[in-house]
Design an enzyme around this catalytic site. Structure first.
Site, PDB file in Angstrom:
ATOM      1  N   LYS A 233       6.917  -5.272  -0.623  1.00 15.00           N
ATOM      2  CA  LYS A 233       8.128  -5.758   0.118  1.00 15.00           C
ATOM      3  C   LYS A 233       8.947  -6.355  -0.757  1.00 15.00           C
ATOM      4  CE  LYS A 233       6.731  -4.742   4.757  1.00 15.00           C
ATOM      5  NZ  LYS A 233       6.542  -5.211   5.972  1.00 15.00           N
ATOM      6  N   ARG A 234       8.133  -7.127  -1.589  1.00 15.65           N
ATOM      7  CA  ARG A 234       9.213  -8.163  -2.484  1.00 15.65           C
ATOM      8  C   ARG A 234      10.089  -7.532  -3.508  1.00 15.65           C
ATOM      9  NH1 ARG A 234       5.613 -11.410  -0.009  1.00 15.65           N
ATOM     10  NH2 ARG A 234       3.813 -10.106  -0.732  1.00 15.65           N
TER      11      ARG A 234
END
Ligand code: GLU
Length: 525
Positions: free
Chosen positions: A285-286
């Protein structure tokens, strides 16, 4: 994050589940030979919801969840709800809520009800927790945070399960009125039916010595994900829950909560995890390339992203797939979407496919007059700033012309200023690409010079084809080489837009000036 399993636990339950599934796949394949798989696609209007937590910028995994829920609602003439699961106040990220609304709008997902914010529904949860307390399915727990932290791995010892009224009153005083409310979990969770995976049986970790007893109400009075999610899905009449596979371990708890209330659970569909094409690991997600906002900033169009996400776990019906059709508008997806065509197994996210869709939909926008006007108004200010040219109708017309005639070369409009810089400023001839260097190495600078001289000082869009043919014949060189030499003189690059289009947009005067300048440059090389 007390409301979710720890990662190890998720990994092991999923592993266990996968084992079951591989057996099941085999069984269903064998079964499939004799009977056609029964359809799980609803035939009556459904109620679905997208229930994100505003804990960061939306990720393509969440967008896919929103999309499938939206498509199922539209496909059955049902209802699509947007619900913000924002009760974990410690995890809220400023701007995340707006990002959810903006993304829904940007993707054109019409919302029939909502946004509904769970943080504004605490009175409702308070009412329903009383029901469970009354029925003996829930109990107050006054154990210290230290004790709870220590029990996270081993489970809870149910110290507070059977407190008397007097003990509760006493604890209330000691804890300053602070407590949590736990669900009295069963020793064994029931298996449940997932519309994609079939029967799923997930038990809480067996090596745990204590009990699971998930928290329903936290010490700040806010409900946990499990509790608010179940109460809301019931009260909102949600019939189908489509969510990521990472929520599978939560579902048995939810089923038990529905049972405790005496409610019928919705139908569940847990869609596969998205993995990175390079590493086969869960998509981070980063990483900005998985964030909707990041992709938007890179010039990705919503139609392209929607099309891309639709195919991350769903395939069109066989007759359409056989025609190798993979580009679909949202309208088409609404008609085609079916739960019967969801795919199992992890999905690799290949961003080159996204770029392919973007190129396709960008071209569609260019071909549509009003969308083209929008593109012009987005691109022109950037061009104006980069090349210090006034943003007037002349510049806008030029940008429009370039988009119409050369836009098919673009994958995203973000490439515009770089790819078509030569239309706005004289190229830097010293910055030679590999292809350009190859022209000089293979053809030789004298030959390039001869070609440019032979083309003369009156090259223009109308006559360029015949001029090139003539030079090709007179000098006995390849036509391709003449094209490359001329393109280099005009644009600084040997490939790119069609030469007559380049000349038409640049104008005869500017084009011939550049040719003359290139001749002088090469002479002094
Ligand atoms: N709030 C959860 C999330 O952020 C919702 C999970 C579900 O759909 O139940 O994804």
């Amino acid at each position: 994050m007390g409301s979710r399993f720890c990662n190890d636990s998720i990994a092991s339950t999923l592993k266990q589940l996968n084992k079951q599934n591989s057996r099941r796949n085999l069984a269903s394949l064998l079964h499939h030979k004799q009977t056609k798989k029964a359809s799980v696609h609803p035939t009556t209007p459904v109620v679905t919801r997208f229930a994100p937590s505003p804990t960061g910028s939306l990720h393509i995994g969440s967008l896919r969840t929103a999309l499938y829920n939206f498509l199922l609602a539209r496909n059955t003439n049902g209802k699509f709800i947007l619900r913000l699961e924002d009760t974990d106040r410690t995890r809220l990220v400023p701007g995340a809520e707006e990002n959810i609304y903006d993304t829904m709008k940007w993707c054109n997902f019409g919302i029939d009800e909502g946004p509904i914010k769970q943080s504004e529904r605490t009175a409702i949860y308070a009412k329903y927790i009383k029901v469970l307390l009354g029925k003996g399915y829930a109990y107050r727990c006054f154990c210290s945070k230290e004790k709870l932290d220590a029990s996270r791995l081993d489970g809870y010892d149910r110290h507070c399960l059977n407190l008397t009224e007097a003990e509760i009153a006493d604890n209330m005083k000691k804890s300053d009125g602070k407590f949590i409310i736990r669900f009295k979990a069963p020793d064994k969770y029931e298996s449940f039916d997932d519309l994609l995976h079939g029967q799923v049986n997930i038990q809480d970790r067996k090596d745990r010595v204590g009990y699971d007893d998930p928290v329903l109400i936290k010490s700040d009075g806010m409900p946990t994900y499990h509790f608010a999610n179940v109460v809301d899905d019931h009260l909102m009449g949600v019939t189908h829950v489509i969510r990521g596979e990472e929520w599978l371990p939560s579902t048995p708890k939810h089923i038990m909560l529905y049972k405790a209330f005496g409610w019928t659970p919705p139908k569940f569909v847990h869609i596969p995890l998205l993995t990175s094409v390079e590493s086969d690991k869960k998509l981070s997600k980063r990483k900005n390339d998985a964030s909707v906002l990041g992709l938007q900033q890179k010039g990705i169009l919503p139609e392209a992203l929607v099309n891309f996400c639709a195919l991350l776990g769903w395939a069109p019906p066989r007759d359409i797939a056989q025609k190798n059709r993979e580009c679909f508008t949202l309208d088409e997806l609404e008609k085609l979407f079916s739960l019967d065509h969801l795919t199992k197994g992890n999905v690799k996210v290949d961003n080159s496919k996204l770029l392919f869709f973007n190129k396709h939909f960008l071209q569609k926008r260019i071909e549509n007059e009003s969308q083209l006007a929008e593109l012009v108004s987005q691109v022109t200010p950037r061009v104006s700033e980069k090349f210090s040219i006034e943003n007037d109708t002349t510049l806008q017309d030029k940008v429009r012309l370039i988009l119409k005639d050369c836009g098919h070369c673009l994958t995203t409009t973000n490439e515009f200023e770089g790819m078509f810089a030569y239309f706005f400023a004289e190229p830097d001839y010293s910055q030679q690409s590999d292809e350009t260097q190859r022209l000089f190495q293979e053809t030789g600078k004298d030959q390039v010079l001869a070609i440019l001289r032979a083309l003369g000082q009156d090259v223009n869009a109308d006559t360029v084809q015949s001029q090139i043919t003539e030079v090709t014949k007179n000098l006995g060189v390849k036509k391709r080489t003449v094209f490359q030499a001329l393109r280099f003189a005009v644009s600084g690059e040997v490939s790119g837009a069609k030469i007559h289009i380049m000349l038409a947009i640049l104008g005869a005067e500017e084009s011939n000036n550049r040719i003359a300048k290139t001749i002088t440059n090469i002479e002094s090389m």
